[in-house]
Scaffold this motif. Structure first.
Motif, mmCIF file in Angstrom:
data_model
loop_
_atom_site.group_PDB
_atom_site.id
_atom_site.type_symbol
_atom_site.label_atom_id
_atom_site.label_comp_id
_atom_site.label_asym_id
_atom_site.label_seq_id
_atom_site.Cartn_x
_atom_site.Cartn_y
_atom_site.Cartn_z
ATOM 1 N N ALA A 71 0.826 -1.206 0.000
ATOM 2 C CA ALA A 71 0.000 0.000 0.000
ATOM 3 C C ALA A 71 0.862 1.258 0.000
ATOM 4 O O ALA A 71 1.868 1.350 0.688
ATOM 5 N N GLY A 72 0.420 2.203 -0.803
ATOM 6 C CA GLY A 72 1.284 3.335 -1.055
ATOM 7 C C GLY A 72 1.062 4.552 -0.185
ATOM 8 O O GLY A 72 0.624 5.580 -0.675
ATOM 9 N N PRO A 85 -1.316 8.808 -1.476
ATOM 10 C CA PRO A 85 -0.809 9.091 -2.818
ATOM 11 C C PRO A 85 -1.857 9.806 -3.676
ATOM 12 O O PRO A 85 -3.052 9.724 -3.403
ATOM 13 N N ALA A 86 -1.370 10.471 -4.712
ATOM 14 C CA ALA A 86 -2.256 11.292 -5.548
ATOM 15 C C ALA A 86 -3.348 10.462 -6.208
ATOM 16 O O ALA A 86 -4.484 10.904 -6.331
ATOM 17 N N TRP A 87 -3.009 9.224 -6.611
ATOM 18 C CA TRP A 87 -4.046 8.416 -7.268
ATOM 19 C C TRP A 87 -5.226 8.168 -6.343
ATOM 20 O O TRP A 87 -6.344 7.950 -6.779
ATOM 21 N N PHE A 88 -4.949 8.169 -5.033
ATOM 22 C CA PHE A 88 -6.016 7.882 -4.077
ATOM 23 C C PHE A 88 -6.908 9.100 -3.855
ATOM 24 O O PHE A 88 -8.124 9.002 -3.738
ATOM 25 N N THR A 89 -6.272 10.267 -3.817
ATOM 26 C CA THR A 89 -7.030 11.476 -3.513
ATOM 27 C C THR A 89 -7.656 12.104 -4.753
ATOM 28 O O THR A 89 -8.539 12.947 -4.638
ATOM 29 N N PRO A 100 -5.645 4.000 1.212
ATOM 30 C CA PRO A 100 -5.066 3.335 0.040
ATOM 31 C C PRO A 100 -4.907 1.824 0.213
ATOM 32 O O PRO A 100 -4.969 1.073 -0.765
ATOM 33 N N HIS A 101 -4.726 1.381 1.438
ATOM 34 C CA HIS A 101 -4.555 -0.058 1.671
ATOM 35 C C HIS A 101 -5.769 -0.830 1.162
ATOM 36 O O HIS A 101 -5.647 -1.836 0.465
ATOM 37 N N ALA A 136 -12.822 6.758 -1.009
ATOM 38 C CA ALA A 136 -13.715 7.681 -0.314
ATOM 39 C C ALA A 136 -13.310 9.115 -0.652
ATOM 40 O O ALA A 136 -12.127 9.448 -0.592
ATOM 41 N N PRO A 137 -14.265 9.944 -1.052
ATOM 42 C CA PRO A 137 -13.932 11.321 -1.430
ATOM 43 C C PRO A 137 -13.359 12.084 -0.234
ATOM 44 O O PRO A 137 -14.087 12.420 0.703
ATOM 45 N N GLN A 138 -12.052 12.311 -0.292
ATOM 46 C CA GLN A 138 -11.335 12.856 0.867
ATOM 47 C C GLN A 138 -11.847 14.226 1.294
ATOM 48 O O GLN A 138 -11.867 14.554 2.476
ATOM 49 N N GLU A 139 -12.291 15.012 0.293
ATOM 50 C CA GLU A 139 -12.713 16.365 0.634
ATOM 51 C C GLU A 139 -13.995 16.359 1.462
ATOM 52 O O GLU A 139 -14.358 17.356 2.071
#
Ligand SMILES: *[C@@H]1O[C@H](CO)[C@@H](O)[C@H](O)[C@H]1NC(C)=O
Ligand SMILES: *[C@@H]1O[C@H](CO)[C@@H](O)[C@H](O)[C@H]1NC(C)=O
Ligand SMILES: *[C@@H]1O[C@H](CO)[C@@H](O)[C@H](O)[C@H]1NC(C)=O
Ligand SMILES: *[C@@H]1O[C@H](CO)[C@@H](O)[C@H](O)[C@H]1NC(C)=O
Ligand SMILES: *[C@@H]1O[C@H](CO)[C@@H](O)[C@H](O)[C@H]1NC(C)=O
Length: 636
Positions: A16-17, A25-29, A97-98, A115-118
């Motif tokens: 997990a990154g 990581p950016a791909w997650f957010t 991310p995990h 999940a939408p972080q914002e």
């Protein structure tokens, strides 16, 4: 299910990154749909209307929000069970991310989103799954933020906690309620009973304001007040009322939830109405899902309400059982609803032992008994009777160094963390005794699961360890036939044995088992541990995948060495739990504590029981005097 079988989930988590700075990581957010979706083969993509539409059925999606900790405990089981229930419209909201990568590794990136972080108010992580911890409290509110975000896109939502097992597709049920009910939200409760008759599987017929709502599962179809309801619910987050469920209870049940008369009250519409208006959002009507179809550990294991009422079981939320994660997991395993990694079922080194139980006869009118104390004592006596057979089974398993499959223990009283009446929670009348016990009603599941059973520092049984398997293990489709059918029964001869026999003389006959497969070995019994150990080294027994002892107490007479037998007594009793709880009025009337400690030691070895510290507030059955007769005609 297929996808799950061959993936080592542990490995995925290592990959997990999370960056060294602790940031995702950016791909997650990334909230940008198009390019990020292309990556989604290896992990989940962002939440989007397009994704939801692909998955939705009748415009409905079932969503569970999962973080790494919860994933580790329940994620793979949730996925496997929902697939087995033929529910297609489910999605996992990956909180970190995990989880996103784990879903990708299972080839299930089409059933999840990051999940939408914002939207989230809390982004902390913790490596400790603990009910009621700060991390847990805050994570529960995140679920509401996510559901609101999905709802906003125009879908009907079913929110499900991850420690819920779906047995059947609830969509037809919910669609029918959209037609025949005025409720805007259908939600579970902590009820352990239902007032619905067998002919009525609809919403709970008489929703009661004192019933605690459990937000572990709810259905919220689209209606004009939906967004405003979410906003009202979320406005309780900063008021420090507790977790999201507390917020829901305060908001909908008002003073009935808070016991504060200054708070608003919900509006009830009189007899026959199956919905009520929320105290703080009175345009929203709430309906309760019946515990017979939307159950918990108690309704499933103890009361078996769905069977009693002949209602379809949609889901079980594994709450209201034992209080550890391990006891929850054990209940899921019993129900064949926990996902263990393959070696748990198939390991070539897996050597099992099974045994049968003999039961005390239950008084014919037992289920109509009203005197709680009399019931408690019968239960404890009957439980001890079974534990004393498990005593010999664990001893034989220790000698054989085999994994012990638990039998179906029978319970005649419910163990709870708080008082019961007539051995049932909250005066419910449905539970019929005996029921098949969950393990933590009799044994200390956490200890057994984590450490197994062994004799620390003992030089005779050094390296021997007994692990356990659930009572349904040999019925599980994941266990290969080679194990299931590799049974050798070890039965005692009915003739009295002679002294001084060599191991090969202890083995009297070997014949095909009358069960149609496997073998039956008849032996001279009883024998000491040394004799059994030598006997078990003989090839026919050593090679058995399953060694079945119909009556372990007839095979084994004890340990030859005094010290080993003493240590065995001490260690086995440490795995035994207590029954709980008497009610405070009964405790006062009887001058007794709330607990009764169960006992596995045979009657002639009770001197090895440890004294019970006063702080433990338990007593042994054999130390309780007769039930005192109360001047006004008896207790409870
Ligand atoms: C799911 O579908 C399969 C194949 O149609 C069927 O055998 C199985 O019984 C279904 N399971 C449930 C819980 O409906
Ligand atoms: C419903 O709530 C509003 C405030 O939001 C209040 O003015 C109204 O009196 C309530 N209706 C009933 C029937 O209690
Ligand atoms: C249980 O319900 C099913 C339909 O849901 C029905 O066919 C069956 O007869 C019922 N059984 C009993 C014992 O009521
Ligand atoms: C007992 O069984 C375990 C496997 O459960 C094995 O690792 C261990 O070596 C065995 N001990 C002895 C003394 O054979
Ligand atoms: C209640 O029990 C305790 C010890 O268990 C004993 O010391 C005490 O005398 C008892 N009280 C009454 C009123 O019997």
């Amino acid at each position: 299910m297929l996808q799950l079988r061959h993936v080592a989930l542990g490995l995925v988590l290592l990959l997990a990154g999370v960056g060294a700075d602790g940031l995702a990581p950016a791909w997650f957010t990334a909230a940008d749909v198009s390019p990020a979706r292309k990556l989604a083969g290896g992990h989940c993509g962002p939440m989007s209307r397009e994704l939801l539409q692909t998955v939705a059925k009748d415009n409905t999606v079932l969503i569970t929000a999962v973080d790494q900790l919860v994933w580790k405990s329940f994620g793979p089981s949730f996925v496997e069970n929902i697939q087995a229930a033929n529910i297609s419209y489910w999605l996992i909201a990956a909180l970190d991310p995990h989880v996103s990568l784990a879903m990708g590794a299972l080839g299930l990136a089409g059933h999840c989103f990051n999940a939408p972080q914002e939207r989230l108010a809390y982004k902390g992580q913790s490596d400790n799954y603990q009910w009621g911890s700060d991390h847990w409290h805050r994570t529960t509110w995140n679920k509401v933020h996510i559901m609101r975000a999905v709802y906003e896109l125009g879908f009907h939502i079913i929110q499900s906690d991850t420690d819920v097992t779906w047995f059947n597709d609830p969509l037809p049920y919910f669609m029918a309620r959209m037609k025949d009910s005025r409720a805007n939200i259908l939600v579970c409760t902590d009820s352990v009973s239902s007032e619905n008759p067998a002919s009525d599987g609809g919403l709970e017929v008489a929703p009661h304001p004192y019933t605690n709502v459990n937000t572990g599962v709810y259905f919220m179809p689209q209606w004009p007040g939906g967004m405003s309801f979410f906003d009202e619910w979320l406005s309780w987050q900063p008021k420090n009322v507790g977790h999201d469920q507390d917020g829901f209870n305060y908001m909908t049940r008002g003073s009935y939830a808070s016991h504060d008369e200054k708070m608003a009250k919900p509006i009830f519409f009189g007899p026959g109405a199956r919905e009520f208006a929320a105290a703080y959002h009175n345009t929203t009507k709430i309906g309760f899902l019946p515990a017979s179809s939307f159950g918990n550990t108690y309704t499933y294991v103890n009361a078996q309400l769905h069977k009693l009422l002949n209602h379809t079981l949609y889901e079980v939320h594994w709450v209201w059982g034992g209080n550890t994660l391990e006891s929850k997991r054990q209940c899921m395993r019993d129900a064949v609803k926990f996902h263990d990694e393959d070696p748990y079922y198939t390991s070539p080194g897996l050597q099992l032992m099974t045994f049968d139980l003999d039961f005390l006869p239950m008084p014919e009118d037992y289920n109509r008994w009203r005197m709680t104390e009399k019931m408690i004592r019968f239960h404890v006596e009957a439980a001890n009777h079974q534990l004393r057979q498990a005593y010999w089974a664990f001893a034989a398993a220790l000698i054989a160094n085999r994994t012990l499959v638990m039998p179906r223990f029978r319970c005649y009283c419910s163990k709870n963390w708080y008082q019961t009446q007539q051995c049932r929670i909250n005066y419910e009348q449905a539970t019929q005794f005996p029921f098949t016990c969950s393990l933590s009603q009799l044994l200390r599941t956490k200890r057994l699961e984590q450490q197994g059973f062994w004799l620390p520092g003992n030089n005779e049984y050094n390296g021997h360890k007994v692990f356990i398997r659930e009572y349904s293990f040999l019925e599980n489709a994941k266990v290969p036939d080679e194990i299931k059918r590799g049974v050798v029964e070890l039965v005692p001869s009915s003739n009295p044995r002679l002294p001084g026999l060599k191991p090969e003389q202890l083995l009297l006959t070997t014949e095909p088992s009358p069960r149609g497969y496997g073998q039956r070995v008849t032996v001279a019994a009883p024998m000491s541990d040394w004799e059994l150990r030598a006997l078990l080294a003989m090839p026919v027994l050593a090679s058995a995948r399953v060694l079945h002892l119909p009556a372990p107490y007839q095979i084994l007479s004890g340990f030859s060495k005094f010290d080993t037998h003493h240590q065995y007594d001490v260690e086995i009793q440490k795995r035994v739990t207590y029954w709980c709880c008497r009610s405070p009025p009964d405790m006062r009337a009887l001058n007794m504590t709330d607990r009764v400690q169960l006992v596995a030691l045979p009657p002639d070895r009770l001197h090895n029981l440890p004294p019970l510290a006063p702080a433990f507030h338990a007593q042994y059955l054999h130390q309780l005097g007769p039930i005192p007769v109360h001047p006004d005609g008896g207790v409870s």
